[in-house]
Design a protein around this motif. Structure first.
Motif, PDB file in Angstrom:
ATOM      1  N   GLY A 274       0.955  -1.275  -0.138  1.00  0.00           N
ATOM      2  CA  GLY A 274       0.257   0.038  -0.117  1.00  0.00           C
ATOM      3  C   GLY A 274       0.736   1.177   0.124  1.00  0.00           C
ATOM      4  N   LEU A 275       2.020   1.144   0.264  1.00  0.00           N
ATOM      5  CA  LEU A 275       2.908   2.104   0.144  1.00  0.00           C
ATOM      6  C   LEU A 275       3.390   2.648  -1.406  1.00  0.00           C
ATOM      7  N   SER A 276       3.001   1.860  -2.133  1.00  0.00           N
ATOM      8  CA  SER A 276       3.221   1.981  -3.712  1.00  0.00           C
ATOM      9  C   SER A 276       2.838   3.468  -4.112  1.00  0.00           C
ATOM     10  N   GLY A 277       3.918   4.076  -4.670  1.00  0.00           N
ATOM     11  CA  GLY A 277       3.547   5.458  -5.212  1.00  0.00           C
ATOM     12  C   GLY A 277       3.421   6.763  -4.246  1.00  0.00           C
ATOM     13  N   VAL A 278       3.387   6.379  -3.036  1.00  0.00           N
ATOM     14  CA  VAL A 278       3.230   7.387  -1.919  1.00  0.00           C
ATOM     15  C   VAL A 278       4.354   7.372  -1.021  1.00  0.00           C
ATOM     16  N   VAL A 294       5.387  -1.432  -5.208  1.00  0.00           N
ATOM     17  CA  VAL A 294       6.245  -2.221  -4.197  1.00  0.00           C
ATOM     18  C   VAL A 294       5.757  -3.653  -4.676  1.00  0.00           C
ATOM     19  N   SER A 295       6.845  -4.494  -4.810  1.00  0.00           N
ATOM     20  CA  SER A 295       6.624  -6.067  -5.249  1.00  0.00           C
ATOM     21  C   SER A 295       7.163  -6.842  -4.064  1.00  0.00           C
ATOM     22  N   MET A 296       6.973  -8.021  -4.288  1.00  0.00           N
ATOM     23  CA  MET A 296       7.730  -8.822  -3.094  1.00  0.00           C
ATOM     24  C   MET A 296       8.946  -8.534  -2.588  1.00  0.00           C
ATOM     25  N   ASP A 297       9.897  -8.389  -3.388  1.00  0.00           N
ATOM     26  CA  ASP A 297      11.301  -8.460  -2.863  1.00  0.00           C
ATOM     27  C   ASP A 297      11.829  -7.090  -3.275  1.00  0.00           C
ATOM     28  N   LEU A 298      11.203  -6.102  -4.122  1.00  0.00           N
ATOM     29  CA  LEU A 298      11.926  -4.853  -4.517  1.00  0.00           C
ATOM     30  C   LEU A 298      10.804  -3.920  -4.526  1.00  0.00           C
ATOM     31  N   ALA A 299      11.792  -2.708  -4.337  1.00  0.00           N
ATOM     32  CA  ALA A 299      10.865  -1.333  -4.512  1.00  0.00           C
ATOM     33  C   ALA A 299      11.910  -0.292  -5.454  1.00  0.00           C
ATOM     34  N   ALA A 300      11.156   0.504  -6.168  1.00  0.00           N
ATOM     35  CA  ALA A 300      12.043   1.490  -6.761  1.00  0.00           C
ATOM     36  C   ALA A 300      11.817   2.946  -6.442  1.00  0.00           C
ATOM     37  N   PHE A 301      12.773   3.791  -6.616  1.00  0.00           N
ATOM     38  CA  PHE A 301      12.432   5.066  -6.317  1.00  0.00           C
ATOM     39  C   PHE A 301      13.376   6.236  -7.452  1.00  0.00           C
ATOM     40  N   PRO A 321       5.780   4.479  11.978  1.00  0.00           N
ATOM     41  CA  PRO A 321       4.656   3.718  11.898  1.00  0.00           C
ATOM     42  C   PRO A 321       3.515   4.613  11.572  1.00  0.00           C
ATOM     43  N   GLU A 322       3.016   5.663  12.105  1.00  0.00           N
ATOM     44  CA  GLU A 322       1.921   6.153  12.076  1.00  0.00           C
ATOM     45  C   GLU A 322       1.782   6.802  10.564  1.00  0.00           C
ATOM     46  N   THR A 323       2.593   7.518  10.019  1.00  0.00           N
ATOM     47  CA  THR A 323       2.596   8.128   8.855  1.00  0.00           C
ATOM     48  C   THR A 323       2.574   7.005   7.774  1.00  0.00           C
ATOM     49  N   ALA A 324       3.236   5.741   8.119  1.00  0.00           N
ATOM     50  CA  ALA A 324       3.174   4.846   6.990  1.00  0.00           C
ATOM     51  C   ALA A 324       1.957   3.855   7.113  1.00  0.00           C
ATOM     52  N   ALA A 325       1.149   4.145   8.131  1.00  0.00           N
ATOM     53  CA  ALA A 325      -0.164   3.545   8.296  1.00  0.00           C
ATOM     54  C   ALA A 325      -1.059   4.398   7.586  1.00  0.00           C
ATOM     55  N   SER A 326      -1.137   5.823   7.638  1.00  0.00           N
ATOM     56  CA  SER A 326      -1.897   6.767   6.889  1.00  0.00           C
ATOM     57  C   SER A 326      -1.747   6.698   5.395  1.00  0.00           C
ATOM     58  N   LEU A 327      -0.632   6.613   5.062  1.00  0.00           N
ATOM     59  CA  LEU A 327      -0.218   6.308   3.662  1.00  0.00           C
ATOM     60  C   LEU A 327      -0.784   4.968   2.900  1.00  0.00           C
ATOM     61  N   SER A 328      -0.500   3.949   3.787  1.00  0.00           N
ATOM     62  CA  SER A 328      -0.802   2.518   3.290  1.00  0.00           C
ATOM     63  C   SER A 328      -2.389   2.046   3.400  1.00  0.00           C
ATOM     64  N   ARG A 330      -3.036   0.670   6.197  1.00  0.00           N
ATOM     65  CA  ARG A 330      -3.016  -0.482   7.247  1.00  0.00           C
ATOM     66  C   ARG A 330      -2.732   0.349   8.548  1.00  0.00           C
ATOM     67  N   THR A 331      -2.793  -0.563   9.621  1.00  0.00           N
ATOM     68  CA  THR A 331      -2.360   0.219  11.097  1.00  0.00           C
ATOM     69  C   THR A 331      -0.945   0.022  11.258  1.00  0.00           C
ATOM     70  N   SER A 332      -0.696   0.737  12.463  1.00  0.00           N
ATOM     71  CA  SER A 332       0.877   0.989  12.832  1.00  0.00           C
ATOM     72  C   SER A 332       1.194  -0.764  13.370  1.00  0.00           C
ATOM     73  N   TYR A 333       0.112  -1.070  13.885  1.00  0.00           N
ATOM     74  CA  TYR A 333       0.457  -2.471  14.592  1.00  0.00           C
ATOM     75  C   TYR A 333       0.809  -3.356  13.582  1.00  0.00           C
ATOM     76  N   GLU A 334      -0.033  -3.556  12.376  1.00  0.00           N
ATOM     77  CA  GLU A 334       0.192  -4.284  11.292  1.00  0.00           C
ATOM     78  C   GLU A 334       1.701  -4.166  10.565  1.00  0.00           C
ATOM     79  N   LEU A 335       1.863  -3.122  10.430  1.00  0.00           N
ATOM     80  CA  LEU A 335       3.300  -2.682   9.675  1.00  0.00           C
ATOM     81  C   LEU A 335       4.405  -3.020  10.702  1.00  0.00           C
ATOM     82  N   LEU A 336       4.219  -2.790  11.789  1.00  0.00           N
ATOM     83  CA  LEU A 336       5.361  -3.395  12.999  1.00  0.00           C
ATOM     84  C   LEU A 336       5.702  -4.691  12.817  1.00  0.00           C
ATOM     85  N   VAL A 337       4.594  -5.545  13.064  1.00  0.00           N
ATOM     86  CA  VAL A 337       4.841  -6.889  13.414  1.00  0.00           C
ATOM     87  C   VAL A 337       5.182  -7.642  11.993  1.00  0.00           C
TER      88      VAL A 337
END
Length: 348
Positions: A274-278, A294-301, A321-328, A330-337
């Motif tokens: 969910g972070l693709s493009g953002v 974002v793919s399974m093993d790669l990301a491009a910038f 985690p909170e910024t990534a959650a708002s962008l993706s 998903r919750t910060s819990y999910e992203l961390l674990v």
């Protein structure tokens, strides 16, 4: 002949001990005389349970919580004076391991209480005050635990992240009725968000978790300090002409001649699709936007505006985690674990 050493990881988590400790100390100050413990389940919310335990024990945290018995051995040996508890209780097939390990269960069903009663050992127990998940029914708790040495009696808040939700006060009142009838060494109700609900929820012991690791809000309303950031090694640099696309579904199309860095980081590592493009990376302080999915093993910038880079260099990738959650989404819990085991975890 001994096997060759493993090659170095291509992605790493840079982890900030000072931020972790400061987060715990803020919780400890907020609860006054209550004991401030630490939930370090799911490998310290993805950042490293053993490393977290050692660092927080050194500054005064005495009691730690994990979810499962298999999380206990990697934490050994425990520092002197440390208590470790297992939140999901104990089942018959776990009992031999539980008796051999230096941890105690938080018993969550009447059957678990009956099983542990045979050991004659102290326990902790959970009361379901309204979440309808794990725990003893309030009406049965006194009878079920009669004669047991209960070190801590717990309950768990369902809606603590919404201070105005009426279930918070309903659960507090329900638990208060139980604690008036059930003797225990200590009573505990509040997780990270619950601590912010105020002294009526602090009781004798609190169990912050996500707030220690950069997710959610601190008791004073500030966002928790970020504990980790990522770095990923550039596998390939390529020049993409204006109109050229990058990655699956051609989701990124270059608006100008662009320099694209593809790095060893993907959703298999917990870098959410969910972070693709953002999302973005940083090279020498220059912000480099994500380029494509974002793919399974790669990301491009897009590193067009960054200083000259070479294949094998590292890009810095923020992981608030909170910024990534708002962008993706998903919750910060999910992203961390979800942070994977392909990262090298480097504590400073």
């Amino acid at each position: 002949m001994s096997p060759p050493p493993p090659p170095p990881p291509q992605a790493r988590l840079l982890l900030d001990s000072a931020a972790l400790i400061a987060n715990w100390q803020d919780f400890a100050r907020a609860v006054g005389g209550a004991a401030c413990c630490a939930a370090i389940k799911a490998d310290g919310y993805g950042l490293g349970a053993r490393e977290t335990l050692v660092r927080l024990a050194a500054v005064g945290c005495r009691h730690f919580y994990v979810a499962h018995w298999q999380e206990v051995p990697p934490l050994l040996p425990l520092p002197d004076g440390i208590i470790l508890s297992v939140l999901h209780g104990v089942t018959a097939d776990e009992l031999p391991a539980a008796l051999a390990l230096p941890a105690r269960p938080v018993l969550v069903t009447a059957a678990q209480v009956a099983l542990w009663r045979q050991t004659g050992r102290p326990c902790e127990a959970m009361v379901d005050s309204g979440m309808n998940r794990l725990g003893l029914a309030p009406a049965e708790t006194a009878d079920v635990l009669a004669g047991m040495e209960v070190a801590v009696l717990h309950s768990h808040l369902a809606c603590a992240d919404d201070p105005a939700h009426p279930l918070n006060e309903a659960q507090r009142a329900c638990f208060a009725e139980v604690t008036a009838r059930v003797p225990a060494g200590a009573f505990a109700l509040a997780n990270s968000a619950g601590i912010a609900l105020g002294p009526a929820f602090h009781l004798d012991l609190v169990r912050p978790g996500i707030g220690l690791f950069g997710g959610g809000l601190m008791p004073d309303g500030r966002v928790s300090r970020t504990v980790g950031r990522m770095q990923a090694r550039i596998i390939q640099l390529r020049d993409v002409p204006a109109g050229g696309s990058v990655g699956y579904a051609a989701a990124f199309v270059a608006s100008r001649p662009s320099r694209i860095a593809t790095v060893a980081l993907g959703y298999a590592d917990g870098y959410a699709r969910g972070l693709s493009g953002v999302a973005w990376a940083s090279a020498a302080g220059v912000r480099c936007s994500a380029a494509g999915r974002v793919s399974m093993d790669l990301a491009a910038f897009d590193v067009t505006d960054a200083p000259a880079l070479a294949e094998g260099d590292w890009l810095d990738i923020p992981f608030d985690p909170e910024t990534a959650a708002s962008l993706s989404g998903r919750t910060s819990y999910e992203l961390l674990v979800a942070l994977g085991q392909r990262f090298e975890r480097v504590w400073a």
